[in-house]
Design a protein around this motif. Structure first.
Motif, PDB file in Angstrom:
ATOM      1  N   ARG A 170       6.596   4.323   8.076  1.00  0.00           N
ATOM      2  CA  ARG A 170       6.087   4.742   6.573  1.00  0.00           C
ATOM      3  C   ARG A 170       6.403   6.144   6.524  1.00  0.00           C
ATOM      4  NH1 ARG A 170       2.163   3.308   3.114  1.00  0.00           N
ATOM      5  NH2 ARG A 170       2.250   1.287   3.755  1.00  0.00           N
TER       6      ARG A 170
ATOM      7  N   GLY B  31       0.916  -2.205   4.558  1.00  0.00           N
ATOM      8  CA  GLY B  31      -0.890  -2.490   4.791  1.00  0.00           C
ATOM      9  C   GLY B  31      -1.069  -3.589   3.686  1.00  0.00           C
TER      10      GLY B  31
ATOM     11  N   ARG C 163       1.053  -1.416  -0.347  1.00  0.00           N
ATOM     12  CA  ARG C 163       0.228   0.246   0.039  1.00  0.00           C
ATOM     13  C   ARG C 163       0.547   1.233  -0.325  1.00  0.00           C
ATOM     14  NH1 ARG C 163      -2.112   2.990   4.163  1.00  0.00           N
ATOM     15  NH2 ARG C 163      -0.902   1.689   5.549  1.00  0.00           N
TER      16      ARG C 163
ATOM     17  N   PRO D 149       0.962  -3.831   9.699  1.00  0.00           N
ATOM     18  CA  PRO D 149       0.145  -2.902   9.102  1.00  0.00           C
ATOM     19  C   PRO D 149       1.337  -1.782   8.524  1.00  0.00           C
ATOM     20  CG  PRO D 149      -0.353  -3.513  11.520  1.00  0.00           C
ATOM     21  CD  PRO D 149       0.505  -3.496  11.230  1.00  0.00           C
TER      22      PRO D 149
END
Length: 829
Positions: free
Chosen positions: A231, A132, A61, A129
């Motif tokens: 991120r 993503g 992602r 997480p």
């Protein structure tokens, strides 16, 4: 609407007429189509590599926001952190919305007919997480499971397919890793890869919680083997993120224990995509440039043939223009012919590219990232179509312009066989061939430089003898081998039992072998070095057991090798290579000198240098040989501190076996001996040492082979273009040649005349090619090893080969001209 319909009707009529004209000349059409097939097919194949590796988004992602985060130590290029730092980065970072830590590893996977070694990674729960990506079956593990050291695992789609046959109820099933039962909690999608590693062999098959051990969390551990993926927050630049990382690194240094205060680190970030493709981007760009050169030559060849055809049809075009045909009509017909030919070449080229990928992708070196993403997709097919259309238009513009610029009076007067075209058209034909030869000379020069570089790599002395050596990698399961004594027993039994086998010359164990790229790398301190002048440098240290040097055939240069007396109760000793001897004790004998692992503030004991061996490359032969040193496994105090006895717990490493028999015949023996000690232990890989060397040489071999293939294609196309121009020139000068022979010219002088014409074109092309080769020498300099990009021998050989091939291409037209019957030629004219 009516003008659009009329325009479409005219286009269809032009295409039908062009197709009818091309069907009348099948040999001509087939030659151009096959020529363009080579150029477009090769270009499409290389573009598919670029699209899959460089252009296609990562299967994560918003991958443009993902970065690697960590410390840079000394002059090191890798980013890493200690286990202790992970919590510091997570709590102190301001520029990142999330982050997680990971360590690549491997396990023994059992439960099937045979145990096997599988690659994977330990992750903190926040990694998924951050990336993503959600599982397609089940879930990922939680922070609570990570902290509780829960035995849970997330498996890859490939492992789910191959071992569990896509069982939708796999969540909750058990899997045995290192002889410990884990519960599968989820399955990741087919496209998911992490960590993103080059090649196929090392791809992760499963992921388990990080669950740091007490040793890893020790403040004095000093191991930077953990990695962080993070991120970026929205609106945060890479520069701001790097500044934030450097701020955290300064905070980490303030918390260093005394024995690590001599080490200086700086925080940095690196885009995730850049970490994957940075190493191959220059190579792929160079390959694309090379294949574009081939395409240019194919286009010039096609344009030359189309120009010859336009000249032969001058009378036809003159008649049509005299009868009232529009020049735009003839122009459209010529362009339509070029488009039909190029589209045919494009379709065949796309099929050729697909076939080439099926054949070559399995042969790609393991240094190539994202191999599974390389394919012919809609984007690549669209690129091929675009190239085909552009090629058709470009190749037909010159001939089309020549057709509409036909002089009516000259065109109507000349016979179809005698018209050689205007001087401008003759110059254009020759210029196209000169350009072909110049471009082919550039590519041939680059190819010869790559071949010479590969030859230089093969000539490098590896520092050992790989013949008759069999190697095997192993990793002992921590569940079964939880104590140092159990590991020590396994290592002793392996060496002793293999040494007793018939044909065995030497057997040894080590944490690393030449040309494998593994092993420990650590800082070191030379006795007498001051803290003020000390600089952090890394050197591989090889832990050895048994007859390691004899098994690999590493000769002794000075001093002695390790003996059975070098145990934990004896003086600590080490062996260094020539590079370390020259760098640390220039002009002196290193025998008797002392060094220890780590920085000057670490209180580890000194090891005495007792021997010097040649430089043995840990990485590929074309990589520089650096400082390296060895110590015996039975002296653990060298890395653990004074008073430690027994043996270094080498729970994973390599077995090296030298035998009088071929290594292929010793594979079964080695496996049976290890199985007699531990029947469930997986060995991976088990291969001759020569195969391991071949694997590390594969990238340069692949690059050289591909560039050479492009160069040969370019040279053959250029030779074909020269042949076409000379043969056409001879056919149009039939009357002139007949008159010369009637006036007394010898057949040999006629042949020399034709050969001279070809030689002039070839010489002009080679001269331009040499200047072009000098211009591109800067681009290829970083890819060469042991040879200059402007090596005069390479340039001379390139010109000689190109001239020889050009003369060969001119020979057949020359012989045809010399064998002509002047009386018949004059009568026919």
């Amino acid at each position: 609407m009516r003008p659009l319909v009329e325009h479409g009707y005219l286009r269809m009529r032009d295409l039908r007429l062009a197709l009818r004209q091309l069907r009348k000349a099948p040999g001509f059409s087939l030659t151009i189509v096959l020529t363009l097939t080579l150029g477009i097919g090769a270009t499409t194949a290389i573009f598919s590599l670029i699209e899959g590796v460089l252009l296609r988004p990562l299967p994560l992602r918003d991958p443009q926001h993902l970065v690697l985060l960590g410390d840079r130590l000394g002059d090191g290029l890798q980013l890493g952190v200690t286990a202790v730092e992970v919590a510091t980065y997570e709590h102190a970072a301001l520029a990142f919305s999330s982050m997680g830590a990971y360590i690549t590893t491997s396990w023994e996977l059992s439960g099937g007919p045979l145990s096997e070694s599988v690659n994977g990674a330990r992750l903190t729960a926040s990694v998924f997480p951050t990336l993503g990506i959600a599982p397609i079956v089940g879930r990922v593990f939680t922070q609570q499971e990570d902290e509780a050291h829960a035995p849970v695992a997330v498996i890859s789609y490939a492992l789910w397919l191959n071992r569990f046959h896509r069982d939708p109820h796999v969540a909750g099933a058990a899997i045995t890793l290192d002889r410990r039962s884990y519960t599968i909690v989820g399955v990741m999608p087919r496209s998911f890869e992490f960590p993103l590693l080059p090649g196929r062999v090392g791809q992760a098959q499963l992921w388990v919680p990080m669950s740091f051990t007490a040793d890893e969390l020790s403040p004095s551990a000093g191991s930077w083997g953990t990695h962080l993926i993070a991120r970026l927050k929205d609106g945060t630049t890479l520069q701001e993120a790097a500044q934030d990382a450097n701020r955290i690194a300064r905070q980490v240094m303030r918390d260093f224990p005394p024995e690590l205060t001599a080490i200086h680190i700086r925080g940095d970030v690196l885009p995730l995509r850049e970490s994957i493709v940075a190493g191959v981007r220059p190579l792929l760009r160079t390959l694309f440039l090379a294949v574009c050169i081939v395409l240019l030559i194919a286009c010039a060849n096609a344009a030359s043939l189309l120009l010859v055809r336009a000249i032969r049809r001058r009378r036809e075009h003159a008649v049509r223009l005299a009868l009232g045909a529009r020049a735009s009509t003839i122009l459209r017909e010529c362009v339509s012919e070029g488009l039909l030919l190029s589209l045919g070449g494009g379709l065949l080229g796309l099929a050729l590219a697909a076939a080439a990928l099926r054949a070559t992708v399995p042969l790609l070196p393991e240094s190539m990232p994202r191999i599974d993403a390389i394919s012919i997709n809609a984007g690549v097919a669209g690129f091929a179509l675009l190239v085909a259309v552009a090629t058709g238009v470009l190749c037909s513009l010159g001939p089309a312009w020549a057709a509409v610029r036909t002089n009516l009076l000259e065109g109507l007067r000349e016979d179809a066989r005698s018209g050689a075209g205007s001087p401008r058209q003759s110059w254009l034909r020759s210029s196209l061939v000169v350009a072909e030869i110049a471009i082919a000379t550039i590519l041939l020069t680059v190819s010869l430089a790559f071949l010479r570089s590969y030859q230089q790599m093969l000539a490098v002395d590896p520092g050992f003898r790989p013949d008759h050596v069999l190697i095997a990698g192993y990793q002992l399961p921590s569940q079964q081998y939880a104590t140092e004594s159990s590991i020590e027993t396994f290592n002793r039994e392996v060496v002793d039992r293999l040494a007793a086998q018939p044909g065995t010359v030497g057997v040894g164990l080590a944490n690393s072998l030449p040309d494998t790229g593994g092993g420990g790398r650590g800082g070191f301190t030379i006795e007498g070095a001051s803290l003020d002048g000390w600089k952090l440098r890394f050197a591989p240290f090889i832990e050895t057991y048994g007859d390691y040097f004899g098994a690999l055939g590493i000769p002794l240069i000075a001093g002695r090798l390790f003996t059975v007396r070098d145990r934990s109760d004896a003086p600590l000793v080490c062996i260094i290579d020539q590079s370390m001897a020259k760098e640390e004790w220039p002009g002196q004998s290193p025998i008797g000198k002392r060094l220890h692992i780590g920085n000057p503030k670490r209180t580890l004991p000194w090891a005495i240098v007792v021997g010097v061996v040649p430089d043995v490359r840990i990485d590929a032969p074309d990589q520089p040989a650096g400082e390296q040193w060895y110590f015996p496994l039975e002296q653990p105090a060298i890395i653990k501190g004074s008073g430690v006895t027994g043996m270094v717990d080498l729970s994973s490493g390599w077995i090296a076996l030298r035998s009088t028999l071929p290594p292929e015949q010793m594979i079964r023996t080695l496996r049976s001996v290890v199985a007699g000690i531990d029947s469930r232990l997986a060995l991976d890989p088990v291969q001759p040492m020569a195969d391991a060397i071949s694997a590390v040489e594969a990238p340069r071999r692949f690059n050289t082979g591909l560039i050479t293939a492009f160069a040969l294609t370019a040279v053959l196309l250029a030779a074909m273009g020269l042949y076409t121009v000379i043969a056409f020139s001879v056919s149009q000068r039939t009357q002139e040649i007949a008159v010369r022979m009637a006036l007394g010219a010898q057949r040999g002088s006629i042949a020399r005349l034709v050969l001279g014409s070809g030689a002039k074109i070839a010489a002009a092309g080679c001269a331009l090619g040499l200047f072009g080769a000098l211009a591109v020498s800067r681009l290829i300099r970083t890819f060469l090893f042991g040879v200059s990009a402007t090596n005069p021998i390479v340039y001379t050989a390139s010109v000689c080969l190109m001239l020889a091939l050009a003369l060969l291409a001119s020979t057949l037209p020359a012989l045809s001209a010399a064998a002509a019957d002047p009386a018949h030629a004059l009568r026919s004219e």
